[in-house]
Scaffold this motif. Structure first.
Motif, PDB file in Angstrom:
ATOM      1  N   CYS A  59       0.869  -1.177   0.000  1.00 32.17           N
ATOM      2  CA  CYS A  59       0.000   0.000   0.000  1.00 32.17           C
ATOM      3  C   CYS A  59       0.907   1.228   0.000  1.00 32.17           C
ATOM      4  O   CYS A  59       1.975   1.202   0.619  1.00 32.17           O
ATOM      5  CB  CYS A  59      -0.890  -0.023   1.249  1.00 32.17           C
ATOM      6  SG  CYS A  59      -2.053   1.352   1.345  1.00 32.17           S
ATOM      7  N   THR A  60       0.490   2.290  -0.672  1.00 33.90           N
ATOM      8  CA  THR A  60       1.316   3.493  -0.695  1.00 33.90           C
ATOM      9  C   THR A  60       1.338   4.187   0.662  1.00 33.90           C
ATOM     10  O   THR A  60       2.215   4.991   0.934  1.00 33.90           O
ATOM     11  CB  THR A  60       0.823   4.485  -1.767  1.00 33.90           C
ATOM     12  OG1 THR A  60      -0.558   4.785  -1.520  1.00 33.90           O
ATOM     13  CG2 THR A  60       0.991   3.898  -3.160  1.00 33.90           C
ATOM     14  N   ALA A  61       0.389   3.843   1.526  1.00 37.35           N
ATOM     15  CA  ALA A  61       0.368   4.366   2.895  1.00 37.35           C
ATOM     16  C   ALA A  61       0.805   3.248   3.853  1.00 37.35           C
ATOM     17  O   ALA A  61       1.128   2.149   3.426  1.00 37.35           O
ATOM     18  CB  ALA A  61      -1.044   4.844   3.236  1.00 37.35           C
ATOM     19  N   ASP A  62       0.809   3.529   5.141  1.00 35.83           N
ATOM     20  CA  ASP A  62       1.190   2.553   6.162  1.00 35.83           C
ATOM     21  C   ASP A  62       0.064   1.533   6.355  1.00 35.83           C
ATOM     22  O   ASP A  62      -1.017   1.896   6.800  1.00 35.83           O
ATOM     23  CB  ASP A  62       1.472   3.289   7.472  1.00 35.83           C
ATOM     24  CG  ASP A  62       1.893   2.375   8.610  1.00 35.83           C
ATOM     25  OD1 ASP A  62       1.927   1.146   8.429  1.00 35.83           O
ATOM     26  OD2 ASP A  62       2.182   2.911   9.698  1.00 35.83           O
ATOM     27  N   PRO A  63       0.305   0.230   6.048  1.00 41.77           N
ATOM     28  CA  PRO A  63      -0.764  -0.760   6.172  1.00 41.77           C
ATOM     29  C   PRO A  63      -0.983  -1.292   7.586  1.00 41.77           C
ATOM     30  O   PRO A  63      -1.892  -2.083   7.814  1.00 41.77           O
ATOM     31  CB  PRO A  63      -0.296  -1.886   5.249  1.00 41.77           C
ATOM     32  CG  PRO A  63       1.187  -1.806   5.310  1.00 41.77           C
ATOM     33  CD  PRO A  63       1.504  -0.337   5.451  1.00 41.77           C
ATOM     34  N   SER A  64      -0.155  -0.870   8.555  1.00 37.89           N
ATOM     35  CA  SER A  64      -0.320  -1.389   9.921  1.00 37.89           C
ATOM     36  C   SER A  64      -1.550  -0.762  10.565  1.00 37.89           C
ATOM     37  O   SER A  64      -2.163   0.144  10.038  1.00 37.89           O
ATOM     38  CB  SER A  64       0.927  -1.111  10.754  1.00 37.89           C
ATOM     39  OG  SER A  64       1.124   0.275  10.907  1.00 37.89           O
ATOM     40  N   GLY A  65      -1.877  -1.260  11.743  1.00 40.03           N
ATOM     41  CA  GLY A  65      -3.070  -0.783  12.428  1.00 40.03           C
ATOM     42  C   GLY A  65      -4.296  -1.473  11.853  1.00 40.03           C
ATOM     43  O   GLY A  65      -4.203  -2.477  11.176  1.00 40.03           O
ATOM     44  N   GLY A  66      -5.432  -0.941  12.123  1.00 37.50           N
ATOM     45  CA  GLY A  66      -6.658  -1.565  11.618  1.00 37.50           C
ATOM     46  C   GLY A  66      -6.855  -2.943  12.229  1.00 37.50           C
ATOM     47  O   GLY A  66      -6.424  -3.233  13.330  1.00 37.50           O
ATOM     48  N   LEU A  67      -7.484  -3.832  11.464  1.00 34.02           N
ATOM     49  CA  LEU A  67      -7.805  -5.167  11.965  1.00 34.02           C
ATOM     50  C   LEU A  67      -6.818  -6.229  11.513  1.00 34.02           C
ATOM     51  O   LEU A  67      -7.018  -7.398  11.767  1.00 34.02           O
ATOM     52  CB  LEU A  67      -9.224  -5.546  11.540  1.00 34.02           C
ATOM     53  CG  LEU A  67     -10.319  -4.632  12.092  1.00 34.02           C
ATOM     54  CD1 LEU A  67     -11.671  -5.038  11.520  1.00 34.02           C
ATOM     55  CD2 LEU A  67     -10.349  -4.670  13.603  1.00 34.02           C
ATOM     56  N   GLY A  68      -5.746  -5.866  10.813  1.00 38.12           N
ATOM     57  CA  GLY A  68      -4.707  -6.815  10.438  1.00 38.12           C
ATOM     58  C   GLY A  68      -5.090  -7.731   9.302  1.00 38.12           C
ATOM     59  O   GLY A  68      -5.922  -7.411   8.463  1.00 38.12           O
TER      60      GLY A  68
END
Length: 160
Positions: A59-68
């Protein structure tokens, strides 16, 4: 009549304002697309053998966080694991049944990256049957350096 019209305008304005807030606050509205790949190591294993499922989220942004990332074996939920800032997620598992297992890694997205998923397969075979020991008495290791067997103990030497 004027009051009725003011109420209708107020209701319309309130609904429009709420719709705007929901649209702006929605993660899907701000999220950029992502892509996911999944790999099983090893891709062929015996029943009970450890297999590591690894997902990579781009992803061009940070994919961490969220629900994994959520891993599935067919329709069976295996686990949901966090995604690192580098887009990596892994889950060690083993299988109790033989056959081809379809593994899905579903990235659930976050406020910056949209959801994506990918599939791979793991072929699981029956556990190998241990070999039967050779007949006789073994010293150190059967079939190894020294192997004794019961039988004729007469040794003849012919010189000639």
């Amino acid at each position: 009549m004027r009051r009725l019209r003011e109420r209708e305008i107020w209701k319309t304005a309130t609904v429009a304002a709420l719709a705007a807030v929901v649209a702006l606050a929605s993660p899907a509205a701000a999220a950029v697309p992502s892509s996911t790949t999944v790999q099983a190591t090893p891709s062929a294993a015996a029943v009970g053998e450890s297999v590591v499922l690894s997902a990579t989220v781009s992803c061009t942004a940070d994919p961490s966080g969220g629900l994994g990332v959520t891993f599935f074996d067919g329709s069976d939920l295996l686990a949901t694991v966090p995604v690192s800032a580098g887009g990596q997620a892994s889950y060690p598992t083993s299988f109790s049944t033989t056959g081809t297992h379809t593994i899905t890694a579903a990235y659930n997205g976050n406020t910056d990256c949209g959801a994506s998923n990918a599939e791979t397969t793991v072929v699981v075979s029956a556990a190998p049957v241990p070999p039967t020991p050779p007949i006789g008495y073994c010293l150190l290791a059967c079939g190894g350096l020294i192997n004794f067997s019961a039988g004729n103990i007469h040794n003849e030497i012919n010189l000639g």
